[in-house]
Design a protein around this motif. Structure first.
Motif, PDB file in Angstrom:
ATOM      1  N   LEU A 143       0.463   7.563 -13.129  1.00  0.00           N
ATOM      2  CA  LEU A 143       0.324   6.147 -13.434  1.00  0.00           C
ATOM      3  C   LEU A 143      -0.394   6.040 -14.763  1.00  0.00           C
ATOM      4  CD1 LEU A 143      -0.700   4.651 -10.000  1.00  0.00           C
ATOM      5  CD2 LEU A 143       1.559   5.104 -10.921  1.00  0.00           C
ATOM      6  N   PRO A 171      -6.540  -4.454  -1.151  1.00  0.00           N
ATOM      7  CA  PRO A 171      -6.206  -3.402  -0.185  1.00  0.00           C
ATOM      8  C   PRO A 171      -7.110  -3.425   1.044  1.00  0.00           C
ATOM      9  CG  PRO A 171      -6.979  -2.450  -2.248  1.00  0.00           C
ATOM     10  CD  PRO A 171      -6.891  -3.905  -2.463  1.00  0.00           C
ATOM     11  N   ASP A 182      -3.183   9.680   4.845  1.00  0.00           N
ATOM     12  CA  ASP A 182      -1.767   9.484   4.518  1.00  0.00           C
ATOM     13  C   ASP A 182      -1.602   9.183   3.037  1.00  0.00           C
ATOM     14  OD1 ASP A 182       1.061   9.014   5.234  1.00  0.00           O
ATOM     15  OD2 ASP A 182       0.584   6.985   4.579  1.00  0.00           O
ATOM     16  N   ARG A 183      -2.545   8.435   2.482  1.00  0.00           N
ATOM     17  CA  ARG A 183      -2.479   8.130   1.057  1.00  0.00           C
ATOM     18  C   ARG A 183      -2.653   9.404   0.233  1.00  0.00           C
ATOM     19  NH1 ARG A 183      -6.522   4.041  -2.041  1.00  0.00           N
ATOM     20  NH2 ARG A 183      -7.749   5.953  -2.192  1.00  0.00           N
ATOM     21  N   LEU A 208       0.834  -1.199   0.000  1.00  0.00           N
ATOM     22  CA  LEU A 208       0.000   0.000   0.000  1.00  0.00           C
ATOM     23  C   LEU A 208       0.868   1.247   0.000  1.00  0.00           C
ATOM     24  CD1 LEU A 208      -2.665  -0.939   2.703  1.00  0.00           C
ATOM     25  CD2 LEU A 208      -2.846  -1.185   0.247  1.00  0.00           C
ATOM     26  N   SER A 209       0.373   2.276  -0.657  1.00  0.00           N
ATOM     27  CA  SER A 209       0.968   3.617  -0.622  1.00  0.00           C
ATOM     28  C   SER A 209       2.478   3.573  -0.862  1.00  0.00           C
ATOM     29  CB  SER A 209       0.667   4.299   0.713  1.00  0.00           C
ATOM     30  OG  SER A 209      -0.714   4.344   0.942  1.00  0.00           O
ATOM     31  N   PHE A 215       3.779   7.874  -7.114  1.00  0.00           N
ATOM     32  CA  PHE A 215       3.049   7.297  -5.980  1.00  0.00           C
ATOM     33  C   PHE A 215       2.094   6.229  -6.495  1.00  0.00           C
ATOM     34  CE2 PHE A 215      -0.479   7.229  -2.924  1.00  0.00           C
ATOM     35  CZ  PHE A 215       0.238   6.946  -1.778  1.00  0.00           C
ATOM     36  N   VAL A 216       2.239   5.040  -5.940  1.00  0.00           N
ATOM     37  CA  VAL A 216       1.361   3.932  -6.312  1.00  0.00           C
ATOM     38  C   VAL A 216       0.475   3.637  -5.102  1.00  0.00           C
ATOM     39  CG1 VAL A 216       1.265   1.566  -7.151  1.00  0.00           C
ATOM     40  CG2 VAL A 216       3.203   3.023  -7.755  1.00  0.00           C
ATOM     41  N   PRO A 217      -0.801   3.940  -5.184  1.00  0.00           N
ATOM     42  CA  PRO A 217      -1.668   3.770  -4.001  1.00  0.00           C
ATOM     43  C   PRO A 217      -1.686   2.343  -3.490  1.00  0.00           C
ATOM     44  CG  PRO A 217      -2.778   5.023  -5.690  1.00  0.00           C
ATOM     45  CD  PRO A 217      -1.536   4.506  -6.304  1.00  0.00           C
ATOM     46  N   TRP A 218      -1.755   1.393  -4.401  1.00  0.00           N
ATOM     47  CA  TRP A 218      -1.665   0.002  -3.952  1.00  0.00           C
ATOM     48  C   TRP A 218      -1.105  -0.830  -5.072  1.00  0.00           C
ATOM     49  CZ3 TRP A 218      -4.072  -4.545  -5.545  1.00  0.00           C
ATOM     50  CH2 TRP A 218      -5.048  -4.389  -6.536  1.00  0.00           C
ATOM     51  N   ALA A 275      -4.062  -4.541   8.974  1.00  0.00           N
ATOM     52  CA  ALA A 275      -3.396  -3.493   9.759  1.00  0.00           C
ATOM     53  C   ALA A 275      -4.228  -3.140  10.985  1.00  0.00           C
ATOM     54  CB  ALA A 275      -3.180  -2.260   8.884  1.00  0.00           C
ATOM     55  N   TYR A 333      -5.261   6.037   7.290  1.00  0.00           N
ATOM     56  CA  TYR A 333      -4.754   5.443   6.054  1.00  0.00           C
ATOM     57  C   TYR A 333      -5.040   6.344   4.853  1.00  0.00           C
ATOM     58  CZ  TYR A 333      -4.853   2.541   1.888  1.00  0.00           C
ATOM     59  OH  TYR A 333      -4.676   2.076   0.611  1.00  0.00           O
ATOM     60  N   GLY A 392       3.753  12.837  -4.494  1.00  0.00           N
ATOM     61  CA  GLY A 392       4.163  12.122  -5.711  1.00  0.00           C
ATOM     62  C   GLY A 392       3.478  12.670  -6.930  1.00  0.00           C
ATOM     63  N   SER A 452       4.582   4.827   3.898  1.00  0.00           N
ATOM     64  CA  SER A 452       4.192   5.137   5.278  1.00  0.00           C
ATOM     65  C   SER A 452       2.860   4.471   5.606  1.00  0.00           C
ATOM     66  CB  SER A 452       4.118   6.648   5.484  1.00  0.00           C
ATOM     67  OG  SER A 452       3.256   7.212   4.530  1.00  0.00           O
ATOM     68  N   ALA A 453       2.450   3.555   4.745  1.00  0.00           N
ATOM     69  CA  ALA A 453       1.190   2.852   4.995  1.00  0.00           C
ATOM     70  C   ALA A 453       1.342   1.932   6.202  1.00  0.00           C
ATOM     71  CB  ALA A 453       0.809   2.040   3.750  1.00  0.00           C
ATOM     72  N   PRO A 454       0.312   1.686   6.927  1.00  0.00           N
ATOM     73  CA  PRO A 454      -1.057   2.130   6.648  1.00  0.00           C
ATOM     74  C   PRO A 454      -1.472   3.411   7.369  1.00  0.00           C
ATOM     75  CG  PRO A 454      -1.092   0.434   8.307  1.00  0.00           C
ATOM     76  CD  PRO A 454       0.336   0.621   7.958  1.00  0.00           C
ATOM     77  N   GLY A 461       0.513  11.193   0.270  1.00  0.00           N
ATOM     78  CA  GLY A 461       1.452  10.569  -0.665  1.00  0.00           C
ATOM     79  C   GLY A 461       1.164  10.968  -2.092  1.00  0.00           C
ATOM     80  N   ARG A 462      -0.123  11.042  -2.436  1.00  0.00           N
ATOM     81  CA  ARG A 462      -0.479  11.467  -3.789  1.00  0.00           C
ATOM     82  C   ARG A 462      -0.004  12.892  -4.043  1.00  0.00           C
ATOM     83  NH1 ARG A 462      -4.225   8.106  -6.402  1.00  0.00           N
ATOM     84  NH2 ARG A 462      -5.617   6.988  -4.999  1.00  0.00           N
TER      85      ARG A 462
END
Lengths: 414, 720
Positions: free
Chosen positions: B181, B197, B168-169, A88-89, A103-106, B204, B165, B176, A137-139, B172-173
């Motif tokens: 993609l 996921p 934070d994602r 993830l992330s 950035f690859v989410p999953w 988690a 989660y 990045g 930094s997941a999750p 990250g987006r």
């Protein structure tokens, strides 16, 4: 083993847990202990799990082999997860050519994701295909695990910037060298007929040889004896360098190389032979004629300090110049490049009929690595070089290079 | 700048948050937190209803106006906050206790949430809402008395985990942003895009639960002594008619002297003017009260000093009425200390939440010093027992500050030789007139060899443990029999009243001042709420022994409750958790299994260790097997393997020695499906060969085409 870097949440969650613990203790509320423990649990899981998210992730870089400064370069990052658990992330940070991130989410088990990035090639040079940083930094964003992963992809050569050069006196036809200059039978646009050849794009239609064209069924043009310097020797000073504070813009040496590349390519385009020389690892090799790509690669690979001052390099290169030739000196106004140091060698060359031009970069506005000439000394250098018959092109980093090379030579500002 | 972000000082400056998922998540968190405080009664119904209407409306408006300055809206919100604060201050000034102020604080938090919901432009504003939600849930948790709060906490924790989660994602987006993609290739079915996921995030969250449980077990529990705000409140006031300090037990019918009744389904009959050892019965497991206390103790109700062979009474106990004064934490009834203070005590603050109607007894750990109670005065008898002028109705809340003696065997032994106060000896060594001599002889036989009072007490307690058995369904005593004599020499079975009475009589027989106390056992601590849950069946009796220089010390011969300082072990809840798990296991494990474990005798720890080692080895082997297995194929290899599987099912397996091209040729020669789909097979095999062997791998589009071709093979008509 991935490195761990704690994020702000690594502090806020435990602090929250501590506050809840204190309040829970004060009011003897068991649920607050549960809530506090959950926050602590999230902190622990947030530190433990990110390394698992970057484990076994593979990255393959697909980058072009060549590019020019100023170009936008497309670099693909192929991210693979050969493991049996999803990731993830996943962030991939790649410094190749220019820092970029994907950035690859999953990333599912066995999945491959291709991330396409566009990067600005800000500086010339040779960029080896080094590792990328895979981070996650997941999750919970409590900590970031970073792992350096080899990405391959070969190296990318970033050629110097090439600007259009028009009407550079050094390359103008009809300019002869000194009295001992000996014309060579080279192809050009002189006055004596040399022969015919097939039409090339850019040839003037006035030079079409119609009888031969009629015989061949395709355009044939006349060739004349060349009466300009047959060879351009470009000598680039690698004594030192001066960069900008951000580190991502062209340096003084980059500008020297860009000027040399622009003039050299213009010369090659005009059919001249081009030889390049520079101090490298304390030596100056004799100038060798190069084709376009080799010349660009030679200039891309130059690094400072080269271990040889321009004056010394000039002595070495000057001796190797034979016959009609033009010499381009591309240098920054380092202290060893004072008028007193350069003029003797330049004078000997001009006396031999070698046409000399100089692209002088003033690194004062940059962060020079070595001592530079003062403004007065620079003016004195330019003035004395001009007196010696040298075409001087002052280049200031903050100005447009094409404009600098298109300006009147021997003009020194302020 | 892309995405409306600007970089300042190396940090990403956030633009408006466009993610609807995050906004819906925050809305759910906010509503859940409001629901939690409403469920525990911290906010009134109109406020809760208004919140449930306004928060979604505000969130929708905030989403629509996320890119605007909203200056006017902010001004209105600020005015609303001021108004909410003003209402909070006004209600706090009217609050009778800090506990009431806590409820008012809950209302303020809710209004802050409601108003803030109208202005959530950026992600950090959403984060503030989540933080405020945590505060609300903490508020609700601090007020919750039972485990139903878990119904709110569990989904709240899951939503907060998702928030962590997803936010934070999103971060990250943002970082990045340079990467785009363009292609994604998945070896499996599309459903995995969501399921995989989700499974990982669920894993988690499970990890959080495990780590949280470990933290919960390892977290020490300390007494709440930093800031103490003993709460008290009263829902309805039922005055005791003609209250003169006596005990009124509305659940127990008055009984004639000497009668023997079977008590079933009513409250404990021992709370009153006497305790008759001839009464039989079974108490229910109904919850009577919850007690918030840092440690377990006996919630003492009454004490008796006179025993006539069947019944304990307290005929000579003088009762005084005490009004409210300013105590340590506010207006309280300061209980006169009836017994000399011991060498050392520790303060124990308890709060009682009455769940079922109780007599007018103020239960508390011995001995109470201050009582925060919703009555103007209380009555205190000579044994330090407190009675109220009102019946304790459900939802009555009161707090007591007690000074609990801190004793150790060494301290108690060292008190030997200190002279006994004469009035104590004369009052608390009384014995029934008709006490059989064999009881006194037994007492001397047990205790005379012991050097100190403490050792005599321990000897009697040990003798009772070894020679009597606890049993509730005992037959009635024979008429005229001395209850203690019959228990000690005939039946040797009984419950706490018989055991405690026997201990009191035996000790008095050797001259040790002892009295009989009744009340409630501490009850089971709810591991989640932290409250002791006291049931009717926890009604209990024990003895109090006077040690010169120390004071009255409680002994429980029934449970053999240790009297010493609880020590560091009680600072952790882990033993209670493991004990609860043990009780649960004991209930669910079939008897044959328990018998088998019992048959192992002292070797069971070794058997447990061997089981754990075997399980660990099995897990390691399983993990090693997984590692040894090849990862799933990807790309053209996946397509080729899918093709091979299709034809293997049709009876044309691929021998290991056959190259892909040879296999293709063999299939074309033997299988009509292969001939029909020859172009697809050619594409699959060539793409696979290029991927595997060529320095120039196939393009993504070619691989996708090969995968599609392989996926389409089973659906061709010739396949069926």
């Amino acid at each position: 083993m991935p490195r761990i870097r704690l994020r702000r949440r690594a502090a806020t969650l435990p602090v929250g847990a501590l506050l809840l613990f204190l309040v829970g203790t004060n009011v003897q509320a068991g649920w607050l202990f549960v809530l506090s423990s959950l926050l602590l649990g999230a902190t622990v899981a947030g530190v433990v799990l990110p390394p698992l998210m970057v484990r076994r992730v593979r990255v393959i870089r697909r980058a072009p082999a060549e590019a020019f400064v100023g170009e936008r370069v497309g670099v693909d990052l192929v991210v693979e997860n050969p493991a049996r658990r999803p990731r993830l992330s996943v962030a991939v940070r790649d410094p190749h050519v220019a820092p970029a991130a994907a950035f690859v989410p999953w990333l599912g088990a066995g999945d491959t994701v291709t991330a396409s990035t566009i990067r600005l090639a800000a500086r010339r040079g040779v960029v080896e295909g080094g590792p990328v940083v895979v981070a996650s930094s997941a999750p919970f964003g409590v900590a970031e695990a970073r792992s350096s992963v080899p990405a391959g992809g070969g190296r990318t050569v970033i050629f110097p910037r090439v600007v259009p050069v028009a009407a550079l006196p050094l390359l103008e036809p009809g300019v002869r060298g000194g009295e001992d200059a000996v014309p060579s039978h080279a192809r050009g646009e002189g006055y004596d007929f040399l022969g015919v050849r097939e039409y090339r794009r850019g040839d003037s239609l006035r030079r079409v040889h119609w009888p031969s064209t009629a015989r061949h069924g395709s355009l044939v043009v006349r060739e004349f004896e060349q009466d300009r310097p047959a060879r351009l020797v470009a000598l680039v000073d690698t004594w030192a360098d001066a960069g900008r504070t951000d580190g991502h813009a062209e340096t003084a040496l980059d500008l020297c190389c860009a000027a040399a590349a622009s003039i050299a390519l213009a010369a090659l385009g005009a059919g001249h032979g081009v030889a390049l020389a520079a101090g490298r690892r304390g030596e100056v090799a004799p100038p060798a004629e190069m084709e376009r790509r080799d010349a660009l690669a030679f200039l891309a690979e130059l690094e400072a300090p080269g271990g040889v001052s321009l004056a010394v390099a000039l002595e070495a290169v000057g001796g190797a110049i034979q016959g009609p030739a033009a010499l381009l000196l591309a240098f920054a106004s380092w202290r060893p490049n004072s008028a007193r140091a350069l003029l003797p060698a330049v004078g000997r060359l001009t006396a031999r009929g070698v046409r000399v031009a100089a692209a002088v970069v003033d690194p004062a506005s940059l962060r020079p690595e070595a001592a530079v000439l003062s403004a007065r000394e620079l003016r004195e250098l330019v003035s004395e070089l001009a007196t010696e018959g040298v075409d001087v092109y002052p280049i200031r980093p903050e100005e447009d290079l094409a404009a600098c090379l298109a300006g009147e030579p021997s003009v020194v500002a302020g | 700048m892309p995405g409306g972000r600007a970089v300042r000082r190396g940090r990403v400056r956030q633009g408006p948050e466009d993610s609807r998922v995050l906004r819906v998540l925050v809305l759910a968190i906010t509503l859940l937190s409001v629901g939690a405080v409403a469920a525990v009664g911290a906010v009134d119904l109109p406020t809760a209803a208004a919140s449930f209407l306004l928060v979604p409306a505000g969130s929708w408006l905030a989403y629509r106006r996320r890119g605007k300055a909203n200056t006017g809206l902010k001004a209105v919100i600020a005015l609303g906050l001021v108004a909410a604060l003003g209402a909070f201050v006004a209600r706090v000034q009217q609050a009778q206790s800090v506990d009431e102020a806590r409820h008012t604080l809950g209302s303020l938090f809710v209004w802050v949430q409601v108003l803030h919901a109208f202005d959530l432009p950026r992600r950090r504003d959403l984060a503030f809402s989540v933080l405020a939600g945590v505060a609300l849930v903490a508020e609700a948790g601090s007020l919750s008395l039972d485990a139903t709060f878990g119904l709110f906490l569990l989904p709240f924790a899951v939503l907060c985990g998702l928030w962590l989660y997803l936010s934070d994602r999103a971060r990250g987006r943002d970082e990045g942003g340079a990467g785009r993609l363009v292609r994604s290739r998945h070896a499996g079915r599309r459903v995995r895009r969501i399921a995989a996921p989700a499974r990982t995030v669920a894993g988690a969250l499970a990890a959080v639960a495990v780590a949280g449980a470990a933290a919960f077990l390892a977290t020490p529990r300390f007494p709440g002594t930093l800031v103490i705000a003993p709460p008290f409140s009263l829902v309805s006031r039922v005055a005791v008619p003609g209250f003169s300090g006596g005990v009124v037990n509305p659940d127990v019918p008055s009984s004639g002297s000497g009668s023997v009744e079977a008590v079933r389904g009513v409250g404990y009959p021992g709370f009153g003017s006497e305790v008759d050892l001839r009464v039989r019965g079974v108490l229910s497991d109904r919850l009577v009260m919850r007690v918030r206390s840092p440690e377990a103790a006996f919630w003492r109700g009454q004490a008796y000093d006179t025993f006539d062979g069947t019944t304990w009474t307290a005929p000579g106990s003088e009762i005084v009425k005490v009004g409210k004064q300013f105590g340590e934490y506010g207006q309280a009834v300061l209980v006169p200390i009836t017994d000399p203070p011991g060498l050392g005590t520790r303060t124990l603050v308890q709060t009682f939440y009455v769940e079922r109607r109780q007599p007018n007894i103020v239960f508390a750990a011995f001995q109470p010093r201050e009582v925060y109670f919703p009555a103007d005065f209380l009555a205190v008898d000579g044994f330090g027992s407190v009675r109220s002028p009102i019946i304790l109705e459900p939802e009555t809340v009161y707090s007591v500050v007690s000074e609990v003696p801190v004793t150790t065997p060494g301290l108690l032994r060292s008190s030997e030789g200190v002279p006994w106060p004469e009035e104590i000896v004369s009052r608390y060594t009384q014995l029934p007139a008709g006490l059989p001599a064999r009881v006194v002889e037994l007492a001397h036989r047990i205790a005379d060899q012991e050097p100190t009072v403490y050792d005599k007490v321990m000897a009697v307690q040990r003798w009772l443990r070894e020679n009597t058995r606890y049993r509730l369904d005992i037959p009635p005593d024979p008429p005229g029999a001395d209850a203690v004599d019959h228990f000690l020499f005939e039946r040797r079975e009984g419950y706490c009243e018989h055991i405690a009475s026997a201990m009191a009589v035996l000790l008095r027989a050797v001259g040790i001042p002892t009295r009989f106390a009744v009340g409630f056992d501490a009850g089971d601590r709810n591991l989640l709420t932290g409250y002791f849950e006291v049931r009717e069946s926890d009604a209990h009796s024990w003895v109090e022994v006077f040690h010169p220089g120390v004071g009255w010390v409680e002994y429980d011969p029934t449970h053999e409750v240790p009297i010493a300082d609880p020590g560091a072990g009680s600072r952790f809840i882990a033993p209670e958790v493991f004990a609860a798990i043990g009780r649960w296991l004991s209930g669910v494990i079939p008897d044959p299994v328990k018998a088998a474990v019992g048959a192992l005798g002292s070797a069971w720890p070794w058997a447990a260790v061997a089981t754990v080692i075997a399980a660990g080895m099995w897990l390691l082997r399983r993990r090693g097997g997984r590692r040894a297995r090849r990862p799933p194929p990807v790309g053209a290899e996946a397509a080729f393997e899918a093709m091979c599987r299709t034809f293997e099912r049709r009876g044309s397996p691929r021998p290991a020695s056959r190259t892909p091209s040879e296999h293709l040729d063999a299939l074309l020669a033997s299988d009509p499906l292969a001939r029909e789909a020859s172009a697809d097979l050619e594409r699959i095999v060539r793409t696979f060969e290029r991927e595997r062997f060529s320095p120039r791998p196939p393009a993504e589009e070619e691989v996708e085409a090969a995968l599609a071709a392989a996926a389409g093979l089973p659906s061709r008509p010739s396949t069926r």
